[in-house]
Design a protein around this motif. Structure first.
Motif, PDB file in Angstrom:
ATOM      1  N   GLN A  66       0.804  -1.217   0.000  1.00 16.50           N
ATOM      2  CA  GLN A  66       0.000   0.000   0.000  1.00 16.50           C
ATOM      3  C   GLN A  66       0.842   1.275   0.000  1.00 16.50           C
ATOM      4  O   GLN A  66       0.296   2.382   0.011  1.00 16.50           O
ATOM      5  CB  GLN A  66      -0.927   0.003   1.225  1.00 16.50           C
ATOM      6  CG  GLN A  66      -1.839  -1.208   1.321  1.00 16.50           C
ATOM      7  CD  GLN A  66      -2.647  -1.418   0.056  1.00 16.50           C
ATOM      8  OE1 GLN A  66      -3.420  -0.553  -0.352  1.00 16.50           O
ATOM      9  NE2 GLN A  66      -2.468  -2.571  -0.574  1.00 16.50           N
ATOM     10  N   TYR A 111      -1.515  -6.111  -3.434  1.00 16.81           N
ATOM     11  CA  TYR A 111      -1.551  -5.372  -4.711  1.00 16.81           C
ATOM     12  C   TYR A 111      -2.782  -5.754  -5.531  1.00 16.81           C
ATOM     13  O   TYR A 111      -3.448  -4.895  -6.109  1.00 16.81           O
ATOM     14  CB  TYR A 111      -0.271  -5.670  -5.490  1.00 16.81           C
ATOM     15  CG  TYR A 111      -0.139  -4.901  -6.783  1.00 16.81           C
ATOM     16  CD1 TYR A 111       0.273  -3.570  -6.775  1.00 16.81           C
ATOM     17  CD2 TYR A 111      -0.434  -5.500  -8.007  1.00 16.81           C
ATOM     18  CE1 TYR A 111       0.392  -2.854  -7.958  1.00 16.81           C
ATOM     19  CE2 TYR A 111      -0.321  -4.792  -9.195  1.00 16.81           C
ATOM     20  CZ  TYR A 111       0.095  -3.471  -9.165  1.00 16.81           C
ATOM     21  OH  TYR A 111       0.198  -2.765 -10.329  1.00 16.81           O
ATOM     22  N   THR A 157      -6.269  -4.641  -3.661  1.00 11.80           N
ATOM     23  CA  THR A 157      -6.534  -3.220  -3.418  1.00 11.80           C
ATOM     24  C   THR A 157      -7.778  -2.777  -4.192  1.00 11.80           C
ATOM     25  O   THR A 157      -7.891  -2.993  -5.393  1.00 11.80           O
ATOM     26  CB  THR A 157      -5.317  -2.376  -3.845  1.00 11.80           C
ATOM     27  OG1 THR A 157      -4.183  -2.756  -3.068  1.00 11.80           O
ATOM     28  CG2 THR A 157      -5.590  -0.895  -3.628  1.00 11.80           C
ATOM     29  N   LEU A 193      -9.238  -5.487   1.944  1.00  7.64           N
ATOM     30  CA  LEU A 193      -7.957  -5.551   2.649  1.00  7.64           C
ATOM     31  C   LEU A 193      -8.237  -5.853   4.113  1.00  7.64           C
ATOM     32  O   LEU A 193      -9.302  -5.504   4.632  1.00  7.64           O
ATOM     33  CB  LEU A 193      -7.195  -4.230   2.522  1.00  7.64           C
ATOM     34  CG  LEU A 193      -6.601  -3.897   1.152  1.00  7.64           C
ATOM     35  CD1 LEU A 193      -6.006  -2.498   1.158  1.00  7.64           C
ATOM     36  CD2 LEU A 193      -5.553  -4.924   0.733  1.00  7.64           C
TER      37      LEU A 193
END
Length: 301
Positions: free
Chosen positions: A51, A121, A124, A128
């Motif tokens: 993130q 990744y 996202t 999460l």
């Protein structure tokens, strides 16, 4: 106040666990639970790293800072502990068996961070883990570590009366902190208190990664995590080499892992008489690591 809460949330579960004993036949369940928690925490650290904005521009910083921090801390550890072993000799006798160096576990742990990064990744924008998931996992981890220590038959009397173990713990702590100051001197953007905090993980990567991420963000949390994982790699390779001439050095370079992951290597290389030293040293370091990391990360000098 946040630092105090972090310290309490780590130390209270650790000491509560130390007052709980489970029958030895059930210890393997504690071990399995700890292994799963470590992997889960490493996955979460990978997710948090994914993130970070413009991470690709910071890869050089992560690699360079990790290498420099590792050289500073391990270098100071070796200098001080080798001097200690020469000045106050203590002989450990190996088992005579060939020592198996198992780095597969360390590679799996590093792979968990990578897997967590990739998962974060991809996920996202969809889902999460909640922000405090890592902290809850860490609290459960240190609680189970306390239960494991108590259930393994370790008493405070054994820990504190092993003079060599206490001395080794003092020297490894002092030399690691000296390495942290050296790192800060070589990195103008790093304060002394931050250098001390980064150097206080003593190989407990699942703890240091979370605590340093909370204190300084995912980039520095990853640097600390990788530094402590490198300590584990280094210890597995060099414990058998150092044990004959420098037994305290061999035990000390394992840091917090000398109580669990590297203990079989210590026993094989140094014999049964090296085990009380490793247990005493490892116990003290496991208690000191969370305390020092939180204290130094709350300061600014």
């Amino acid at each position: 106040m946040n630092s105090l809460i972090t310290l309490v949330s780590i130390l209270i579960p650790l000491f509560l666990g130390f007052f709980i004993s489970v029958p030895k036949p059930y210890l393997h369940l504690i071990d399995k639970a700890l292994s799963l928690l470590v992997y889960l925490i490493l996955l979460l650290i990978g997710v948090s790293l994914s993130q970070v904005e413009n991470l690709h521009t910071r890869i050089d910083t992560i690699i360079g800072s990790t290498a420099l921090l590792f050289v500073c801390v391990i270098g100071m550890n070796l200098l001080v502990l080798i001097w200690f072993d020469r000045r106050y000799p203590w002989q450990a006798h190996g088992s005579g068996k060939k020592v198996h160096i198992g780095i597969a576990g360390s590679l799996k742990q590093l792979g968990c961070v990578v897997a967590g990064f990739l998962a974060g990744y991809v996920l996202t924008g969809y889902w999460l883990p909640p922000e405090n998931t890592g902290n809850y996992c860490l609290m459960l981890l240190v609680f189970l570590v306390g239960v494991q220590l108590r259930s393994s038959g370790i008493t405070l009397r054994q820990v504190l009366l092993n003079r060599r173990g206490v001395q080794t713990a003092i020297w490894i702590t002092a030399s690691s902190l000296a390495g942290g100051i050296l790192f800060a001197l070589l990195m103008p953007e790093v304060s002394w208190s931050k250098g001390l905090a980064l150097a206080s993980g003593f190989g407990w990567y699942s703890l240091s990664g979370i605590v340093m991420t909370e204190a300084y963000g995912p980039v520095w949390g990853s640097i600390t995590l990788l530094n402590d994982l490198l300590r584990e790699f280094f210890a597995l390779v060099f414990i058998p080499i150092l044990m004959r001439r420098y037994p305290s050095t061999a035990v000390g370079i394992g840091g917090a892992t000398s109580l669990d992951f590297t203990l079989p290597v210590i026993q094989s290389a140094g014999g049964l008489q090296a085990v009380p030293l490793a247990i005493s040293f490892g116990f003290i370091i496991n208690v000191a690591a969370p305390f020092l990391m939180v204290i130094f990360s709350s300061l600014n000098f």
